[in-house]
Design a protein around this motif. Structure first.
Motif, PDB file in Angstrom:
ATOM      1  N   ALA A 102       0.855  -1.181   0.000  1.00 61.50           N
ATOM      2  CA  ALA A 102       0.000   0.000   0.000  1.00 61.50           C
ATOM      3  C   ALA A 102       0.892   1.232   0.000  1.00 61.50           C
ATOM      4  N   ASP A 103       0.723   2.053  -1.014  1.00 62.76           N
ATOM      5  CA  ASP A 103       1.545   3.256  -1.174  1.00 62.76           C
ATOM      6  C   ASP A 103       0.692   4.486  -0.859  1.00 62.76           C
ATOM      7  N   LEU A 104       1.062   5.210   0.196  1.00 61.43           N
ATOM      8  CA  LEU A 104       0.337   6.408   0.614  1.00 61.43           C
ATOM      9  C   LEU A 104       1.058   7.639   0.098  1.00 61.43           C
ATOM     10  N   PHE A 105       0.325   8.440  -0.662  1.00 60.46           N
ATOM     11  CA  PHE A 105       0.878   9.685  -1.193  1.00 60.46           C
ATOM     12  C   PHE A 105       0.016  10.847  -0.692  1.00 60.46           C
ATOM     13  N   ASN A 106       0.618  11.723   0.125  1.00 60.20           N
ATOM     14  CA  ASN A 106      -0.123  12.817   0.754  1.00 60.20           C
ATOM     15  C   ASN A 106      -1.415  12.305   1.398  1.00 60.20           C
ATOM     16  N   PRO A 107      -1.309  11.371   2.335  1.00 61.19           N
ATOM     17  CA  PRO A 107      -2.522  10.745   2.876  1.00 61.19           C
ATOM     18  C   PRO A 107      -3.338  11.708   3.739  1.00 61.19           C
ATOM     19  N   THR A 108      -4.645  11.531   3.688  1.00 61.73           N
ATOM     20  CA  THR A 108      -5.551  12.253   4.578  1.00 61.73           C
ATOM     21  C   THR A 108      -5.662  11.487   5.897  1.00 61.73           C
ATOM     22  N   LYS A 109      -6.354  12.086   6.855  1.00 64.60           N
ATOM     23  CA  LYS A 109      -6.552  11.423   8.144  1.00 64.60           C
ATOM     24  C   LYS A 109      -7.323  10.123   7.976  1.00 64.60           C
ATOM     25  N   ASP A 110      -8.344  10.131   7.132  1.00 67.79           N
ATOM     26  CA  ASP A 110      -9.140   8.916   6.910  1.00 67.79           C
ATOM     27  C   ASP A 110      -8.291   7.829   6.257  1.00 67.79           C
ATOM     28  N   GLU A 111      -7.430   8.222   5.323  1.00 69.08           N
ATOM     29  CA  GLU A 111      -6.573   7.236   4.674  1.00 69.08           C
ATOM     30  C   GLU A 111      -5.551   6.669   5.658  1.00 69.08           C
ATOM     31  N   GLU A 112      -5.011   7.507   6.521  1.00 70.27           N
ATOM     32  CA  GLU A 112      -4.091   7.011   7.545  1.00 70.27           C
ATOM     33  C   GLU A 112      -4.786   6.028   8.477  1.00 70.27           C
ATOM     34  N   THR A 113      -6.014   6.347   8.858  1.00 69.74           N
ATOM     35  CA  THR A 113      -6.775   5.448   9.729  1.00 69.74           C
ATOM     36  C   THR A 113      -7.035   4.117   9.049  1.00 69.74           C
ATOM     37  N   ALA A 114      -7.372   4.157   7.755  1.00 66.54           N
ATOM     38  CA  ALA A 114      -7.629   2.921   7.013  1.00 66.54           C
ATOM     39  C   ALA A 114      -6.377   2.057   6.931  1.00 66.54           C
ATOM     40  N   ILE A 115      -5.238   2.687   6.675  1.00 64.99           N
ATOM     41  CA  ILE A 115      -3.984   1.934   6.581  1.00 64.99           C
ATOM     42  C   ILE A 115      -3.601   1.352   7.935  1.00 64.99           C
ATOM     43  N   GLU A 116      -3.757   2.117   8.990  1.00 61.30           N
ATOM     44  CA  GLU A 116      -3.416   1.625  10.333  1.00 61.30           C
ATOM     45  C   GLU A 116      -4.307   0.454  10.718  1.00 61.30           C
ATOM     46  N   SER A 117      -5.583   0.510  10.326  1.00 55.80           N
ATOM     47  CA  SER A 117      -6.489  -0.607  10.603  1.00 55.80           C
ATOM     48  C   SER A 117      -6.099  -1.836   9.789  1.00 55.80           C
ATOM     49  N   TRP A 118      -5.666  -1.626   8.548  1.00 53.76           N
ATOM     50  CA  TRP A 118      -5.266  -2.745   7.693  1.00 53.76           C
ATOM     51  C   TRP A 118      -3.947  -3.350   8.137  1.00 53.76           C
ATOM     52  N   LEU A 119      -2.975  -2.488   8.508  1.00 54.43           N
ATOM     53  CA  LEU A 119      -1.643  -2.963   8.872  1.00 54.43           C
ATOM     54  C   LEU A 119      -1.590  -3.454  10.312  1.00 54.43           C
ATOM     55  N   GLY A 120      -2.412  -2.855  11.173  1.00 55.09           N
ATOM     56  CA  GLY A 120      -2.416  -3.256  12.567  1.00 55.09           C
ATOM     57  C   GLY A 120      -1.472  -2.468  13.450  1.00 55.09           C
ATOM     58  N   VAL A 121      -0.778  -1.482  12.897  1.00 50.79           N
ATOM     59  CA  VAL A 121       0.130  -0.622  13.667  1.00 50.79           C
ATOM     60  C   VAL A 121      -0.034   0.811  13.187  1.00 50.79           C
ATOM     61  N   ALA A 122       0.388   1.768  14.028  1.00 46.63           N
ATOM     62  CA  ALA A 122       0.289   3.184  13.685  1.00 46.63           C
ATOM     63  C   ALA A 122       1.435   3.568  12.759  1.00 46.63           C
ATOM     64  N   ILE A 123       1.128   4.370  11.754  1.00 48.50           N
ATOM     65  CA  ILE A 123       2.162   4.855  10.848  1.00 48.50           C
ATOM     66  C   ILE A 123       2.640   6.222  11.334  1.00 48.50           C
ATOM     67  N   PRO A 124       3.888   6.586  11.062  1.00 52.42           N
ATOM     68  CA  PRO A 124       4.410   7.870  11.563  1.00 52.42           C
ATOM     69  C   PRO A 124       3.773   9.061  10.861  1.00 52.42           C
ATOM     70  N   THR A 125       3.691  10.174  11.566  1.00 53.37           N
ATOM     71  CA  THR A 125       3.209  11.419  10.986  1.00 53.37           C
ATOM     72  C   THR A 125       4.328  12.066  10.167  1.00 53.37           C
ATOM     73  N   ARG A 126       3.971  13.103   9.439  1.00 51.25           N
ATOM     74  CA  ARG A 126       4.971  13.791   8.622  1.00 51.25           C
ATOM     75  C   ARG A 126       6.043  14.419   9.502  1.00 51.25           C
ATOM     76  N   GLU A 127       5.636  14.973  10.647  1.00 53.96           N
ATOM     77  CA  GLU A 127       6.617  15.585  11.557  1.00 53.96           C
ATOM     78  C   GLU A 127       7.574  14.543  12.101  1.00 53.96           C
ATOM     79  N   GLU A 128       7.070  13.350  12.413  1.00 55.71           N
ATOM     80  CA  GLU A 128       7.938  12.285  12.913  1.00 55.71           C
ATOM     81  C   GLU A 128       8.882  11.790  11.826  1.00 55.71           C
ATOM     82  N   MET A 129       8.411  11.758  10.591  1.00 57.97           N
ATOM     83  CA  MET A 129       9.272  11.330   9.490  1.00 57.97           C
ATOM     84  C   MET A 129      10.417  12.297   9.252  1.00 57.97           C
ATOM     85  N   GLU A 130      10.207  13.583   9.522  1.00 59.37           N
ATOM     86  CA  GLU A 130      11.222  14.596   9.245  1.00 59.37           C
ATOM     87  C   GLU A 130      12.263  14.717  10.344  1.00 59.37           C
ATOM     88  N   GLU A 131      12.085  14.007  11.451  1.00 59.63           N
ATOM     89  CA  GLU A 131      13.094  14.027  12.505  1.00 59.63           C
ATOM     90  C   GLU A 131      14.355  13.302  12.022  1.00 59.63           C
TER      91      GLU A 131
END
Length: 322
Positions: free
Chosen positions: A28-57
């Motif tokens: 699953a490739d997320l490009f500029n994901p919305t909140k709903d898309e992030e929620t859908a991916i987290e439900s599908w994957l079973g874990v939380a994905i990092p936010t943009r701010e966390e990725m930039e650290e």
């Protein structure tokens, strides 16, 4: 936007609905994901994905970590590399079992070319780990192409600097300004690609540990090792390119200094030649009442002759010194 891929006859196939094909989706490739898309991916994957701010650290612990059995790896990748101002942004790869999730906010070219190739050719990308390796190999190939093109541009700049020129000084100065701008742009590209390669080098080291820990196949571990060597060699090449660009910058500044010295030399010679006539003219331009030559019939020709003679003498001395 979410792009979901399933395996179809050893090829990747893009599907429209992640939820409807949830059990079959391997990437699953997320490009500029919305909140709903992030929620859908987290439900599908079973874990939380990092936010943009966390990725930039930039600290390693925020870019390479394990959470709830999933492995998260973040690297800085370039986009819009056809221009001299690439867009650098982090991309996160989340590997959970046989599933892969990529999170990005820009569009590196490898994310266009790799899916197209995997849809047409059986590349062996049938699970999350094989897709991850294939995608990373495509990214490294793209970085190698960028470095190769930058190297050719640097060679062209080197020829412009050191080739003999027959143009006027003013035109040459304008050329040097353009050369300085070109050198600056190539340094930006080289440093950006080097930063990207360093992040990929760390990612490859972490992935090698993951491959060993999760007992991935021998072929996967060999490809990870090859990937790590390729990244290291490209990083060395990027360092060499940066050093060459620094040399060209010093050479260009030296050429500019030579041009300036030539101009100053012309003014210095002119000053030396015209200094004695100026002295004679200054003496006879003084407003004292008693200057014997003022009423002399041949005073003016005499002063002109003195100025011409001193001018000629100075020119002869300069010619003799050369």
């Amino acid at each position: 936007m979410i792009k979901a891929f399933v395996v179809d006859n050893d090829r990747l196939r893009l599907v429209d609905d992640l939820v409807a094909n949830g059990d079959k989706v391997v990437w699953a490739d997320l490009f500029n994901p919305t909140k709903d898309e992030e929620t859908a991916i987290e439900s599908w994957l079973g874990v939380a994905i990092p936010t943009r701010e966390e990725m930039e650290e930039i600290e390693i612990s925020s870019r390479l970590y394990i959470e709830d059995g999933a492995y998260f790896m973040t690297a800085t990748l370039p986009a819009q590399t056809e221009a001299d101002d690439p867009l650098m942004s982090p991309v996160t790869f989340a590997l959970a079992g046989s599933r892969l999730v990529t999170v990005r906010y820009h569009e590196p070219k490898a994310f266009k070319t790799f899916p197209l190739r995997a849809e047409k050719v059986a590349t062996g990308c049938t699970s999350g780990d094989t897709i991850l390796i294939g995608l990373l190999e495509a990214i490294v190939d793209r970085l190698a192409d960028i470095l190769e093109r930058a190297g050719l541009d640097v060679e062209a700049i080197s020829r412009d600097i050191f080739e003999a020129r027959s143009t006027k000084v003013s035109k040459r100065n304008r050329d040097f300004q353009e050369l300085l701008k070109a050198i600056g742009r190539k340094e930006d590209i080289a440093s950006s690609i080097r930063d990207s390669l360093i992040s990929l080098q760390r990612l490859a080291g972490f992935l090698a540990h993951v491959a060993t820990q999760t007992k991935m196949s021998k072929d996967i571990r060999a490809r990870v090792k090859t990937l790590s060597r390729d990244v290291l060699s490209l990083a060395d090449h990027a360092t060499f390119l940066s050093q060459k660009i620094s040399f060209l910058l010093d050479a260009t500044l030296g050429m500019i200094s030579i041009e300036q010295n030539a101009i100053i030399k012309i003014f210095s010679v002119a000053a030396v030649i015209f200094l004695p006539p100026t002295l004679v003219a200054s003496i006879y331009g003084m407003n004292f009442n008693v200057i014997p030559e003022l009423k002399w019939e041949f005073g003016y020709p005499f002063a002109i002759a003195m100025m011409a003679g001193s001018d000629g003498g100075a020119a002869l001395r300069l010619a003799h010194q050369k």
